[in-house]
Motif scaffolding. Structure first.
Motif, PDB file in Angstrom:
ATOM      1  N   ALA A  90       0.843  -1.196   0.000  1.00  0.00           N
ATOM      2  CA  ALA A  90       0.000   0.000   0.000  1.00  0.00           C
ATOM      3  C   ALA A  90       0.884   1.255   0.000  1.00  0.00           C
ATOM      4  O   ALA A  90       2.031   1.208   0.444  1.00  0.00           O
ATOM      5  N   PRO A  91       0.382   2.365  -0.520  1.00  0.00           N
ATOM      6  CA  PRO A  91      -0.968   2.548  -1.060  1.00  0.00           C
ATOM      7  C   PRO A  91      -1.087   1.992  -2.476  1.00  0.00           C
ATOM      8  O   PRO A  91      -0.088   1.843  -3.186  1.00  0.00           O
ATOM      9  N   ALA A  92      -2.323   1.684  -2.873  1.00  0.00           N
ATOM     10  CA  ALA A  92      -2.555   1.142  -4.210  1.00  0.00           C
ATOM     11  C   ALA A  92      -2.318   2.226  -5.259  1.00  0.00           C
ATOM     12  O   ALA A  92      -2.733   3.372  -5.099  1.00  0.00           O
ATOM     13  N   HIS A  93      -1.636   1.853  -6.323  1.00  0.00           N
ATOM     14  CA  HIS A  93      -1.400   2.761  -7.448  1.00  0.00           C
ATOM     15  C   HIS A  93      -2.227   2.259  -8.631  1.00  0.00           C
ATOM     16  O   HIS A  93      -1.944   1.205  -9.192  1.00  0.00           O
ATOM     17  N   ARG A  94      -3.239   3.037  -8.988  1.00  0.00           N
ATOM     18  CA  ARG A  94      -4.136   2.644 -10.065  1.00  0.00           C
ATOM     19  C   ARG A  94      -3.752   3.323 -11.373  1.00  0.00           C
ATOM     20  O   ARG A  94      -3.148   4.392 -11.389  1.00  0.00           O
ATOM     21  N   TYR A  95      -4.171   2.719 -12.465  1.00  0.00           N
ATOM     22  CA  TYR A  95      -3.915   3.265 -13.792  1.00  0.00           C
ATOM     23  C   TYR A  95      -4.790   4.484 -14.061  1.00  0.00           C
ATOM     24  O   TYR A  95      -4.387   5.411 -14.747  1.00  0.00           O
ATOM     25  N   SER A  96      -6.012   4.469 -13.506  1.00  0.00           N
ATOM     26  CA  SER A  96      -6.930   5.585 -13.731  1.00  0.00           C
ATOM     27  C   SER A  96      -7.701   5.872 -12.444  1.00  0.00           C
ATOM     28  O   SER A  96      -7.603   5.132 -11.463  1.00  0.00           O
ATOM     29  N   ASN A  97      -8.494   6.924 -12.482  1.00  0.00           N
ATOM     30  CA  ASN A  97      -9.319   7.289 -11.332  1.00  0.00           C
ATOM     31  C   ASN A  97     -10.756   6.813 -11.484  1.00  0.00           C
ATOM     32  O   ASN A  97     -11.631   7.212 -10.721  1.00  0.00           O
ATOM     33  N   GLU A  98     -11.009   5.974 -12.474  1.00  0.00           N
ATOM     34  CA  GLU A  98     -12.360   5.448 -12.676  1.00  0.00           C
ATOM     35  C   GLU A  98     -12.794   4.663 -11.441  1.00  0.00           C
ATOM     36  O   GLU A  98     -12.007   3.931 -10.846  1.00  0.00           O
ATOM     37  N   GLY A  99     -14.063   4.794 -11.087  1.00  0.00           N
ATOM     38  CA  GLY A  99     -14.528   4.258  -9.817  1.00  0.00           C
ATOM     39  C   GLY A  99     -14.828   2.784  -9.776  1.00  0.00           C
ATOM     40  O   GLY A  99     -15.397   2.304  -8.806  1.00  0.00           O
ATOM     41  N   LYS A 100     -14.489   2.054 -10.806  1.00  0.00           N
ATOM     42  CA  LYS A 100     -14.747   0.617 -10.842  1.00  0.00           C
ATOM     43  C   LYS A 100     -13.496  -0.159 -10.444  1.00  0.00           C
ATOM     44  O   LYS A 100     -12.390   0.380 -10.424  1.00  0.00           O
TER      45      LYS A 100
ATOM     46  N   VAL B 217     -13.741  -3.004 -14.709  1.00  0.00           N
ATOM     47  CA  VAL B 217     -13.354  -2.457 -16.000  1.00  0.00           C
ATOM     48  C   VAL B 217     -11.998  -3.015 -16.400  1.00  0.00           C
ATOM     49  O   VAL B 217     -11.099  -3.172 -15.561  1.00  0.00           O
ATOM     50  N   PHE B 218     -11.850  -3.352 -17.679  1.00  0.00           N
ATOM     51  CA  PHE B 218     -10.600  -3.913 -18.220  1.00  0.00           C
ATOM     52  C   PHE B 218      -9.872  -2.837 -19.009  1.00  0.00           C
ATOM     53  O   PHE B 218     -10.469  -2.146 -19.835  1.00  0.00           O
ATOM     54  N   LYS B 219      -8.568  -2.704 -18.758  1.00  0.00           N
ATOM     55  CA  LYS B 219      -7.753  -1.705 -19.453  1.00  0.00           C
ATOM     56  C   LYS B 219      -6.450  -2.344 -19.932  1.00  0.00           C
ATOM     57  O   LYS B 219      -5.976  -3.315 -19.355  1.00  0.00           O
ATOM     58  N   LEU B 220      -5.914  -1.773 -20.981  1.00  0.00           N
ATOM     59  CA  LEU B 220      -4.612  -2.178 -21.506  1.00  0.00           C
ATOM     60  C   LEU B 220      -3.596  -1.088 -21.208  1.00  0.00           C
ATOM     61  O   LEU B 220      -3.904   0.105 -21.306  1.00  0.00           O
ATOM     62  N   MET B 221      -2.377  -1.495 -20.855  1.00  0.00           N
ATOM     63  CA  MET B 221      -1.294  -0.543 -20.638  1.00  0.00           C
ATOM     64  C   MET B 221      -0.024  -1.075 -21.288  1.00  0.00           C
ATOM     65  O   MET B 221       0.461  -2.143 -20.919  1.00  0.00           O
ATOM     66  N   PRO B 222       0.519  -0.357 -22.266  1.00  0.00           N
ATOM     67  CA  PRO B 222       1.708  -0.843 -22.955  1.00  0.00           C
ATOM     68  C   PRO B 222       2.974  -0.672 -22.119  1.00  0.00           C
ATOM     69  O   PRO B 222       3.189   0.369 -21.506  1.00  0.00           O
TER      70      PRO B 222
ATOM     71  N   LEU C  36       4.396   3.313 -13.137  1.00  0.00           N
ATOM     72  CA  LEU C  36       3.511   2.254 -12.650  1.00  0.00           C
ATOM     73  C   LEU C  36       4.165   0.885 -12.770  1.00  0.00           C
ATOM     74  O   LEU C  36       4.034   0.040 -11.873  1.00  0.00           O
ATOM     75  N   VAL C  37       4.849   0.646 -13.866  1.00  0.00           N
ATOM     76  CA  VAL C  37       5.564  -0.625 -14.042  1.00  0.00           C
ATOM     77  C   VAL C  37       6.535  -0.851 -12.882  1.00  0.00           C
ATOM     78  O   VAL C  37       6.646  -1.964 -12.344  1.00  0.00           O
ATOM     79  N   GLN C  38       7.221   0.203 -12.481  1.00  0.00           N
ATOM     80  CA  GLN C  38       8.150   0.095 -11.360  1.00  0.00           C
ATOM     81  C   GLN C  38       7.411  -0.099 -10.037  1.00  0.00           C
ATOM     82  O   GLN C  38       7.808  -0.925  -9.209  1.00  0.00           O
TER      83      GLN C  38
ATOM     84  N   THR D 157       1.243  -9.342 -17.956  1.00  0.00           N
ATOM     85  CA  THR D 157       1.009  -9.347 -16.513  1.00  0.00           C
ATOM     86  C   THR D 157      -0.292  -8.613 -16.247  1.00  0.00           C
ATOM     87  O   THR D 157      -0.576  -7.612 -16.910  1.00  0.00           O
ATOM     88  N   ILE D 158      -1.059  -9.104 -15.274  1.00  0.00           N
ATOM     89  CA  ILE D 158      -2.305  -8.455 -14.895  1.00  0.00           C
ATOM     90  C   ILE D 158      -2.146  -7.830 -13.517  1.00  0.00           C
ATOM     91  O   ILE D 158      -1.600  -8.448 -12.600  1.00  0.00           O
ATOM     92  N   VAL D 159      -2.632  -6.599 -13.368  1.00  0.00           N
ATOM     93  CA  VAL D 159      -2.663  -5.923 -12.080  1.00  0.00           C
ATOM     94  C   VAL D 159      -4.119  -5.554 -11.795  1.00  0.00           C
ATOM     95  O   VAL D 159      -4.791  -4.954 -12.643  1.00  0.00           O
ATOM     96  N   VAL D 160      -4.614  -5.930 -10.617  1.00  0.00           N
ATOM     97  CA  VAL D 160      -6.008  -5.682 -10.235  1.00  0.00           C
ATOM     98  C   VAL D 160      -6.052  -4.599  -9.169  1.00  0.00           C
ATOM     99  O   VAL D 160      -5.486  -4.759  -8.078  1.00  0.00           O
ATOM    100  N   ASP D 161      -6.698  -3.486  -9.526  1.00  0.00           N
ATOM    101  CA  ASP D 161      -6.922  -2.355  -8.613  1.00  0.00           C
ATOM    102  C   ASP D 161      -5.641  -1.795  -8.011  1.00  0.00           C
ATOM    103  O   ASP D 161      -5.680  -1.187  -6.934  1.00  0.00           O
ATOM    104  N   GLY D 162      -4.516  -2.020  -8.634  1.00  0.00           N
ATOM    105  CA  GLY D 162      -3.250  -1.560  -8.084  1.00  0.00           C
ATOM    106  C   GLY D 162      -2.844  -2.293  -6.830  1.00  0.00           C
ATOM    107  O   GLY D 162      -1.882  -1.896  -6.163  1.00  0.00           O
ATOM    108  N   LYS D 163      -3.542  -3.396  -6.506  1.00  0.00           N
ATOM    109  CA  LYS D 163      -3.304  -4.127  -5.262  1.00  0.00           C
ATOM    110  C   LYS D 163      -2.696  -5.505  -5.468  1.00  0.00           C
ATOM    111  O   LYS D 163      -1.963  -5.999  -4.603  1.00  0.00           O
TER     112      LYS D 163
END
Length: 217
Positions: free
Chosen positions: A44-54, A87-92, A172-174, A183-189
């Motif tokens: 923690a703290p969780a680092h998310r890709y976006s601020n979307e609430g899902k 929500v599903f997102k892609l990050m290169p 974020l990768v770091q 690799t899959i990351v869920v909710d930054g957690k």
């Protein structure tokens, strides 16, 4: 068994880029996956890709990764099976110099509104049909064949905005400690780790997403 799919080859490349700009979660019985083995709980703290609430499922990938090409149809199917509230997102990822054009192409396609129609097609063209798709110029030709104006693609792909986004992704990768794709990351957690197959990667992702949606239970 394979722990990682495509490995980071150039230590310090991401730092260089920074300087360059540029089965359900509630079922009874023992959990089918183990923290520290198939997945890792991130600090923690969780680092998310976006601020979307899902609940956020992020696939870290590259168009230069053949394992990502193999996973792409499974990921598309998995995306459609995720429950409401996820929500599903892609990050290169940019693990080496060769992967930088793919990240630029991804964000250009996203901004131009052609990502959905070209994502699987690009993998097929590169790995299925063996088209030369390594440079930004070659990628521009590919997107032009899908109705994108070449000049628009090159302008967006080379923009400061895209460079800044790639820098954010590198951070974020770091933070997520990702060293392989897909690799899959869920909710930054939670980050997927020791996975035996791409089917297992899909199943684990769905389990983690449902678990997080249920409040981590």
């Amino acid at each position: 068994m394979f722990k990682r799919f495509a490995r980071l080859r150039a230590a310090g490349l991401l730092a260089g880029l920074l300087l360059a700009s540029a089965c359900t979660a509630t079922s009874s019985g023992p959990a089918p996956y183990t923290d520290g083995s198939e997945y890792i709980s991130l600090a923690a703290p969780a680092h998310r890709y976006s601020n979307e609430g899902k609940v956020e499922v992020v696939e870290v990938f590259s168009y230069g990764c053949i394992h990502c090409a193999h996973f792409a149809p499974l990921a598309d199917q998995m995306r459609k099976q995720l429950p409401p509230g996820v929500v599903f997102k892609l990050m290169p990822a940019v693990f080496n110099d060769e992967w930088l054009p793919y990240a630029r192409a991804f964000y250009a396609a996203k901004q131009l509104g052609v990502l959905d129609q070209t994502h699987l097609a690009l993998f097929q063209a590169k790995f299925g049909e063996h088209y030369p798709l390594s440079t930004l110029d070659e990628l521009a030709d590919f997107y032009a064949s899908h109705g994108v104006k070449r000049d628009d693609f090159m302008r967006i792909a080379s923009s400061d905005e895209v460079t800044a986004q790639i820098r954010k992704d590198a951070q974020l990768v770091q933070q997520w400690q990702v060293d392989g794709t897909p690799t899959i990351v869920v909710d930054g957690k939670y980050r997927t780790a020791n996975i035996h197959s791409l089917d297992e990667l899909s199943a684990l992702t769905q389990w983690l997403a449902k678990r997080e949606l249920a409040g981590g239970k």
